[in-house]
Design a protein around this motif. Structure first.
Motif, short mmCIF file in Angstrom:
data_model
loop_
_atom_site.label_atom_id
_atom_site.label_comp_id
_atom_site.label_asym_id
_atom_site.label_seq_id
_atom_site.Cartn_x
_atom_site.Cartn_y
_atom_site.Cartn_z
N LYS A 182 0.86 -1.19 0.00
CA LYS A 182 0.00 0.00 0.00
C LYS A 182 0.90 1.23 0.00
O LYS A 182 1.27 1.77 1.04
CB LYS A 182 -0.93 -0.01 1.21
N ALA A 184 1.68 5.07 -1.29
CA ALA A 184 1.08 6.31 -1.79
C ALA A 184 1.97 6.94 -2.86
O ALA A 184 3.21 6.84 -2.79
CB ALA A 184 0.87 7.29 -0.64
N TYR A 203 5.03 4.32 -11.64
CA TYR A 203 4.34 3.82 -10.45
C TYR A 203 3.36 2.71 -10.83
O TYR A 203 3.37 1.62 -10.25
CB TYR A 203 3.62 5.00 -9.80
N ASP A 215 -4.74 1.87 -7.24
CA ASP A 215 -5.80 2.50 -6.46
C ASP A 215 -5.67 4.02 -6.58
O ASP A 215 -4.73 4.62 -6.04
CB ASP A 215 -5.68 2.07 -4.99
N THR A 217 -7.18 6.35 -5.22
CA THR A 217 -7.28 7.12 -3.97
C THR A 217 -5.93 7.25 -3.26
O THR A 217 -5.79 8.01 -2.31
CB THR A 217 -8.30 6.47 -2.99
N LEU A 218 -4.94 6.50 -3.74
CA LEU A 218 -3.61 6.60 -3.14
C LEU A 218 -2.70 7.59 -3.88
O LEU A 218 -1.52 7.70 -3.60
CB LEU A 218 -2.93 5.21 -3.10
N TYR A 220 -1.93 11.38 -4.32
CA TYR A 220 -2.17 12.62 -3.59
C TYR A 220 -1.42 13.75 -4.29
O TYR A 220 -0.19 13.74 -4.37
CB TYR A 220 -1.67 12.49 -2.14
N LEU A 236 -2.40 9.80 5.61
CA LEU A 236 -1.82 8.54 5.14
C LEU A 236 -1.89 7.46 6.22
O LEU A 236 -2.18 6.30 5.94
CB LEU A 236 -0.38 8.75 4.68
N THR A 239 -5.31 6.07 6.40
CA THR A 239 -5.66 5.26 5.23
C THR A 239 -4.98 3.89 5.25
O THR A 239 -5.26 3.04 4.42
CB THR A 239 -5.26 6.03 3.94
N VAL A 241 -1.74 3.45 4.76
CA VAL A 241 -0.57 3.46 3.86
C VAL A 241 0.69 3.23 4.70
O VAL A 241 0.82 3.76 5.81
CB VAL A 241 -0.49 4.83 3.13
N ALA A 244 5.59 5.62 0.88
CA ALA A 244 5.23 6.70 -0.05
C ALA A 244 6.38 7.00 -1.00
O ALA A 244 7.54 7.07 -0.60
CB ALA A 244 4.85 7.97 0.72
#
Length: 339
Positions: A182, A184, A203, A215, A217-218, A220, A236, A239, A241, A244
């Motif tokens: 997960k 970000a 990515y 995803d 929503t990840l 930003y 984060l 969520t 996460v 990052a």
């Protein structure tokens, strides 16, 4: 005598020599007797004469100045690029006019036109994106333009960068191998093709290769400053996460600070990798892992490319891709091997 009205004629009259002799002294021409040179230099100092660059430019149709458009003069990313530009400009005897555009599209066009009005011989542009209006101005002007650390997806303008897709995919794959699932994608403006097209593609490629669903929503998008990074930390954490990828060093510093203030252990509980390797990444504690963007070299090579275009030298390739490295420091765990 009014300092502002002092001309080459005044120096010639006071030194009792021709204007051509004064010109030779000013331009470092060796064909002047040492005694005459000494006399002319003494008069120049006495009168505080300064050659008029604009007048010289009109005579030669060159001003030997280059305009550099920089989005944020306080950001160390752009400052490091500018240093490389300035060193090569000095080597080739060009002066730099630095103009700050405040990451504002309207101001970028305004700044460009101000520089063109000053009759600069070339432009180096470091903006985040090229608006259609700015592209039109580049096309309309006959003044050569080179992009430093900025991409032109249409490749109409010369540019110097790294392979952002490969670099992003590389570091994401390492994070995934380290057990992160997960992750970000924390970015400056996605309208900047480097972020919204190239890095985001890298990515997605890494996730796809690992069989991890992308995803949205990840992703930003934030303005690139420390405060925004700090504010993002809690979001984060909530969520879930645990890692990052960050497109800007100041955002990354802010995120690191925010995580530490929230009691999160970095890198044991949360890994961060940033992208520009500006000086601040080694000032953080722990030091930030980063893609090593060769900032100085990007600036230097872009200025050298511009000198070639300005002097109508042969240019093999206008879209230049420089090599990059990766420095795994204190914000990624030991199992991410050193590159």
């Amino acid at each position: 005598m009014d300092k502002q009205t002092i001309t080459i004629y005044d120096v010639a009259r006071e030194a009792n020599v021709s204007m051509a002799t004064v010109s030779r002294v000013v331009n470092g021409n060796p064909n002047v007797k040492p005694s005459t040179r000494k006399k002319v230099l003494e008069v120049i100092e006495k009168l505080d004469y300064r050659p008029n660059a604009v007048a010289r430019g009109l005579a030669s149709k060159k001003t030997t100045t280059v305009g550099v458009i920089i989005p944020d003069v306080t950001n160390l990313f752009f400052a490091s690029l500018a240093r490389g530009i300035d060193d090569i400009a000095t080597m080739y005897k060009y002066n730099i006019i630095l103009a700050n555009s405040d990451e504002n599209e309207q101001k970028e066009t305004q700044v460009l036109n101000t520089l063109l009005a000053k009759q600069v011989d070339g432009i180096i542009y470091m903006g985040n994106t090229i608006s259609e209006e700015l592209r039109a101005e580049f096309s309309r002007s006959r003044t050569p333009v080179v992009l430093a650390g900025t991409v032109d997806p249409e490749q109409q303008v010369g540019s110097v960068n790294i392979d952002y897709i490969a670099a992003t995919e590389n570091v994401l794959s390492k994070m995934i191998k380290n057990g992160e699932s997960k992750i970000a994608f924390v970015s400056g403006p996605l309208s900047n093709p480097i972020n919204g097209q190239y890095r985001l593609k890298g990515y997605k490629n890494a996730l796809l290769s690992a069989g991890i669903a992308f995803d949205e929503t990840l992703v930003y998008e934030r303005k690139t400053n420390v405060e925004n990074g700090e504010k993002l930390a809690q979001q984060l954490i909530e969520t879930g996460v645990t890692a990052a990828f960050v497109s800007d060093d100041e955002l990354a510093i802010g995120l690191l600070n925010g995580l530490i203030l929230s009691g999160v252990n970095v890198p044991e509980e949360f890994e961060i990798i940033t992208t520009n390797n500006s000086k601040i990444v080694e000032m953080a504690r722990p030091k930030l892992s980063s893609i090593m963007l060769p900032l100085y070299d990007i600036g230097a090579v872009s200025m050298r490319l511009l000198t070639k275009i300005m002097n109508k030298e042969e240019v093999d390739e206008k879209t230049i891709t420089l090599p990059y490295k990766i420095a795994y420091r204190g914000t990624t765990t030991d199992s991410l091997e050193q590159e």
